[in-house]
Scaffold this active site. Structure first.
Site, PDB file in Angstrom:
ATOM      1  N   GLU A   1    -127.178   9.438  94.854  1.00  0.00           N
ATOM      2  CA  GLU A   1    -126.604  11.117  95.387  1.00  0.00           C
ATOM      3  C   GLU A   1    -126.261  12.366  94.115  1.00  0.00           C
ATOM      4  OE1 GLU A   1    -125.606   7.945  95.858  1.00  0.00           O
ATOM      5  OE2 GLU A   1    -123.177   7.899  94.897  1.00  0.00           O
TER       6      GLU A   1
ATOM      7  N   ASP B   1    -124.302  -5.005  90.658  1.00  0.00           N
ATOM      8  CA  ASP B   1    -125.711  -5.282  91.540  1.00  0.00           C
ATOM      9  C   ASP B   1    -125.696  -6.636  92.701  1.00  0.00           C
ATOM     10  OD1 ASP B   1    -127.192  -2.211  90.659  1.00  0.00           O
ATOM     11  OD2 ASP B   1    -127.892  -3.410  89.347  1.00  0.00           O
TER      12      ASP B   1
ATOM     13  N   HIS C   1    -126.555  11.142 104.400  1.00  0.00           N
ATOM     14  CA  HIS C   1    -125.453  10.644 103.717  1.00  0.00           C
ATOM     15  C   HIS C   1    -125.698  11.219 102.190  1.00  0.00           C
ATOM     16  CE1 HIS C   1    -124.341   6.640 102.442  1.00  0.00           C
ATOM     17  NE2 HIS C   1    -125.087   7.004 101.443  1.00  0.00           N
ATOM     18  N   GLU C   2    -126.763  10.858 101.713  1.00  0.00           N
ATOM     19  CA  GLU C   2    -126.627  11.976  99.952  1.00  0.00           C
ATOM     20  C   GLU C   2    -125.821  12.952 100.158  1.00  0.00           C
ATOM     21  OE1 GLU C   2    -127.345   9.191  98.511  1.00  0.00           O
ATOM     22  OE2 GLU C   2    -128.376   8.180  99.945  1.00  0.00           O
TER      23      GLU C   2
ATOM     24  N   HIS D   1    -122.726  12.841 100.301  1.00  0.00           N
ATOM     25  CA  HIS D   1    -121.609  12.034  98.905  1.00  0.00           C
ATOM     26  C   HIS D   1    -121.179  13.550  98.107  1.00  0.00           C
ATOM     27  CE1 HIS D   1    -121.935   8.026  98.919  1.00  0.00           C
ATOM     28  NE2 HIS D   1    -123.552   7.942  99.064  1.00  0.00           N
TER      29      HIS D   1
ATOM     30  N   TYR E   1    -120.329  -0.329 102.958  1.00  0.00           N
ATOM     31  CA  TYR E   1    -121.189   1.076 104.180  1.00  0.00           C
ATOM     32  C   TYR E   1    -120.312   1.019 105.380  1.00  0.00           C
ATOM     33  CZ  TYR E   1    -124.748   1.780 100.186  1.00  0.00           C
ATOM     34  OH  TYR E   1    -124.656   1.537  98.999  1.00  0.00           O
TER      35      TYR E   1
ATOM     36  N   GLU F   1    -119.140   4.562  99.797  1.00  0.00           N
ATOM     37  CA  GLU F   1    -120.053   4.989 100.348  1.00  0.00           C
ATOM     38  C   GLU F   1    -119.572   4.381 102.315  1.00  0.00           C
ATOM     39  OE1 GLU F   1    -122.926   4.919 100.072  1.00  0.00           O
ATOM     40  OE2 GLU F   1    -122.948   4.871  97.391  1.00  0.00           O
TER      41      GLU F   1
HETATM   42  N1  BES Z   1    -125.078   5.678  95.675  1.00  0.00           N
HETATM   43  C1  BES Z   1    -126.121   4.911  97.248  1.00  0.00           C
HETATM   44  C2  BES Z   1    -127.076   3.854  95.856  1.00  0.00           C
HETATM   45  C3  BES Z   1    -127.291   3.447  95.068  1.00  0.00           C
HETATM   46  C4  BES Z   1    -124.953   1.906  95.280  1.00  0.00           C
HETATM   47  C5  BES Z   1    -127.256   2.626  93.968  1.00  0.00           C
HETATM   48  C6  BES Z   1    -125.027   1.253  94.797  1.00  0.00           C
HETATM   49  C7  BES Z   1    -126.418   1.841  93.350  1.00  0.00           C
HETATM   50  C8  BES Z   1    -125.736   1.155  93.405  1.00  0.00           C
HETATM   51  C9  BES Z   1    -127.172   6.189  98.014  1.00  0.00           C
HETATM   52  O1  BES Z   1    -126.220   7.177  98.229  1.00  0.00           O
HETATM   53  C10 BES Z   1    -127.074   4.910  99.319  1.00  0.00           C
HETATM   54  O2  BES Z   1    -125.768   4.675 100.063  1.00  0.00           O
HETATM   55  N2  BES Z   1    -128.507   4.893  99.598  1.00  0.00           N
HETATM   56  C11 BES Z   1    -129.322   4.075 100.858  1.00  0.00           C
HETATM   57  C12 BES Z   1    -129.220   5.312 101.917  1.00  0.00           C
HETATM   58  C13 BES Z   1    -128.741   4.481 103.502  1.00  0.00           C
HETATM   59  C14 BES Z   1    -127.891   4.238 103.052  1.00  0.00           C
HETATM   60  C15 BES Z   1    -128.293   5.394 104.416  1.00  0.00           C
HETATM   61  C16 BES Z   1    -130.044   3.340 100.543  1.00  0.00           C
HETATM   62  O3  BES Z   1    -130.131   3.243  99.600  1.00  0.00           O
HETATM   63  O4  BES Z   1    -130.875   2.692 101.075  1.00  0.00           O
HETATM   64 ZN    ZN Z   2    -124.102   5.817  99.728  1.00  0.00          ZN
END
Ligand code: BES
Ligand code: ZN
Length: 671
Positions: free
Chosen positions: A316, A421, A340-341, A344, A429, A363
């Protein structure tokens, strides 16, 4: 036993009485009361309240509590030859503690950075980069920052080849023959791109001037004084944001309009596909979100479709969502990632978790809003259907965790040097979504809950908060519903591992899917020949299924059905005729699908069915995707049936993956 100070308890009583007397309150009137420092949460939760709120972020080595960042200016230069970004960052800082002794040092985060020079108000200053401390990196210590309360700090630096924030692709690694670089900074990789207070608790406005031989995109709005002929791209981010939201990419980027305030950027060969995939929906999503929350405050909303190796579904970065090419399904079926993004822009980017312990505030809220947007456009059954898929993802995720006790609680405790990580999972989520969905229901449904949504996002806009501040705001907003809130099992929701209580979902869109999957499982235990199956099933069975229903169908097959009496000893590996004929009958919608979600579930089914001749297809596919959602479980599946093939495949493709993805797959494979 723990007791509240009398004053606090007294406060609650007076407050509640006065609210009851006033009868129904408007959100504005409620606002007046929010500064009252009472503690009204149930005792078991009050006992867990941190000494200071928002809670201190332990995932930074900086002394961020002692300064305010007034502005950050990035001056960067991209070198594809050296695979490095160099330049300087200028922070406008203000001391928060007037007591000079305490602020006699300034500490910033760095990780595998080459720090070359530090200046305070234009004069060289001494500095030291401390020894690395895993997983947080190396603290940059600047002595005697300044005798002034406000000062400018300039740091000259260069990224190194150990940088975890960037992936570099040489001209042979992209389809168009030009090099490419992109950043991915969440959660704690900003420190590997530039020295900073790398905590979601610190927000700053940004300006950026980036020199590159190829077009550049950034998490802000492009400034008029960009000089693209001279390869200088300038941007501005006027809303204060934390460092992890910065996003930079440079490569052979073309662009196309996808809405009145939206443009898509990508390599030229996929530009038309991207335009087609997103054009219809983006503006609809923005308007749906604006109705639920409040106006989109960032100006433009653009999307960058990155290279194949992009490790996430989306990120995002403000004004410029970064996303994976696996969203291009040629049927707009993966567009929920964009919802989703976009969501955010309120949850996460405007209202931010103060530390990664409270990541669910980013999330969980975003998944909740994403599904509200989808629901506003396609109706409640679709929202519930998405929630149902999420529920099954959550089950899978907790089941496959090595340490569910540690990682399946909603509120995390990363204060033990855990790398964010490594703590990343579906839990923040989907458990987060389920908590909000549950609250929506017990508090009386959307009509009652929606004013709280607006209030919460207004109250914390441009701030960072913890779970306690969320709870306080909830209690403050619904004084007449304190009884309902007290009856919520907060301890379980927030601090217990495992699945939360299952809500009631509308299953209208799932029922046919479950029935068909159950019938296949029954028949697979009974029928023998291909002809017998063909007299029971045909392509018409799934003619009307959309991609999400196909995903649920395949997933339900691998879970041995949905009925309460799941056959325990049924194993697809013992029904090879059934699994082969199933894929044959449904080949047009499943085997030939261009939707990565469907394709991946098909591979999963084939592995469960031990269809050996298909393993190679999964192995080849793992060379074409970089999104960790597919790559990690893909290798785990392959490894579960054919370890030599999994290892050979990883060896072949490992250098095409993002450094984080590569490290995690290595870990997953026990290498
Ligand atoms: N912010 C996250 C991606 C992220 C989280 C990167 C933690 C690094 C560390 C992003 O908004 C996300 O949740 N992406 C999901 C999308 C999905 C839930 C619709 C993904 O990457 O799968
Ligand atoms: Zn997210």
């Amino acid at each position: 036993m723990f007791l509240f100070p009398l004053r606090t308890r007294h406060c609650i009583t007076i407050h509640q009485c006065s609210l009851r007397l006033q009868g129904k309150l408007t959100a504005v009137a409620r606002n007046i009361h929010t500064h009252i420092p009472y503690k009204m949460l149930p005792l078991s939760i009050e006992q867990r309240r941190p000494a200071q709120s928002p809670e201190y972020d332990q995932s930074t080595l900086s002394n961020y509590k002692e300064f305010t960042v007034l502005h950050t200016d990035l001056n960067l230069s991209v070198s594809f030859d050296k695979s490095a970004i160099s330049g300087n960052v200028i922070f406008q800082l203000k001391k928060l503690n007037k007591d000079n002794k305490k602020t006699s040092e300034l500490h910033l985060d760095t990780s595998y950075l080459d720090v070359q020079e530090v200046e305070v108000d234009g004069t060289g200053a001494s500095f030291q980069v401390e020894k690395r401390k895993e997983p947080l990196g190396s603290r940059l210590v600047i002595a005697n920052p300044s005798s002034n309360d406000e000062f400018n700090l300039t740091i000259r630096f260069c990224t190194t080849n150990k940088c975890t924030a960037l992936q570099w692709l040489n001209s042979k690694q992209t389809k168009g023959g030009k090099p490419y670089v992109f950043s991915q900074l969440e959660a704690i990789h900003a420190r590997s791109l530039f020295p900073c207070f790398d905590t979601p608790s610190v927000k700053s406005t940004f300006t950026a001037s980036i020199e590159s031989p190829l077009p550049v995109v950034f998490s802000g709005i492009k400034s008029k004084d960009s000089n693209e002929v001279a390869n200088v791209y300038k941007f501005e981010q006027k809303v204060p944001v934390p460092a992890y939201l910065i996003g930079i990419a440079s490569g052979d980027l073309a662009s196309a309009s996808i809405g009145p305030r939206s443009t898509v950027y990508t390599e030229p060969f996929r530009l038309q596909d991207c335009k087609w995939e997103f054009e219809n929906d983006v503006e609809k999503f923005i308007q749906a979100a604006e109705k639920i929350i409040f106006d989109y405050e960032w100006g433009t909303y653009d999307i960058l479709i990155n290279v194949d190796s992009y490790p996430y579904g989306g990120m995002e970065s403000p004004n410029m969502t970064f996303a994976t090419p696996t969203l291009i399904a040629h049927d707009k079926s993966n567009i929920d990632v964009i919802a989703h993004e976009l969501a955010h822009s309120w949850s996460g980017n405007l209202v931010t978790n103060c530390s990664w312990n409270h990541f669910w505030l980013n999330e969980g809220w975003t998944v909740y809003l994403e599904r509200r947007i989808i629901g506003a456009i396609h109706g409640e059954p679709t929202r519930h259907f998405s929630a149902l898929i999420g529920w099954s993802d959550l089950e899978n995720s907790i089941e496959s965790m090595k340490n569910p006790e540690r990682f399946s609680t909603l509120v995390q405790d990363l204060n033990d040097d855990t790398d964010p990580d490594d703590a990343f999972s579906t839990v923040p989520y989907e458990k987060g979504f389920n908590l909000l969905f549950y609250l929506e229901n017990v508090l009386g449904g959307k009509a009652e809950f929606d004013p709280f949504i607006k209030h919460y996002f207004k109250k914390f806009a441009k701030k960072s908060l913890d779970t306690f501040q969320f709870l306080d705001t909830l209690y403050e907003f619904f004084p007449e519903k304190k009884g309902i809130l007290d009856a919520v099992d907060w301890e379980t929701w927030l601090y217990k591992p495992g699945m939360p209580p299952k809500p009631h979902f509308i299953t209208a869109l799932a029922d046919n899917v479950y029935q068909l999957a159950d019938k296949w499982i029954q028949m697979a235990q009974k029928l023998k020949t291909s002809e017998e199956f063909r007299s029971e099933f045909s392509a018409i069975d799934i003619k009307d299924f959309n991609s999400n229903q196909l995903v649920l169908f395949l997933e339900t097959l691998t879970q041995n059905g949905h009925s309460t009496e799941k056959p325990k000893d049924f194993d697809w590996a013992k029904a090879p005729v059934a699994s082969k004929v199933l894929l044959d009958i449904y080949q047009d919608k499943i085997v030939k699908s261009q939707n990565a979600e469907v394709v991946f579930k098909m591979y999963k089914f084939q592995i469960f069915a031990r269809l050996q001749q298909t393993y190679k297809n999964l192995a080849d596919w793992l060379g074409t995707v970089g999104r960790m959602k597919f790559v990690r479980p893909g290798y785990r599946l392959l490894n579960s049936v054919d370890r030599p093939l999994a290892l050979a495949t990883f060896d072949k493709f490992k250098d095409t993956y993002h450094p984080i993805c590569k490290a995690l797959v290595k870990q997953d494979l026990g290498l």
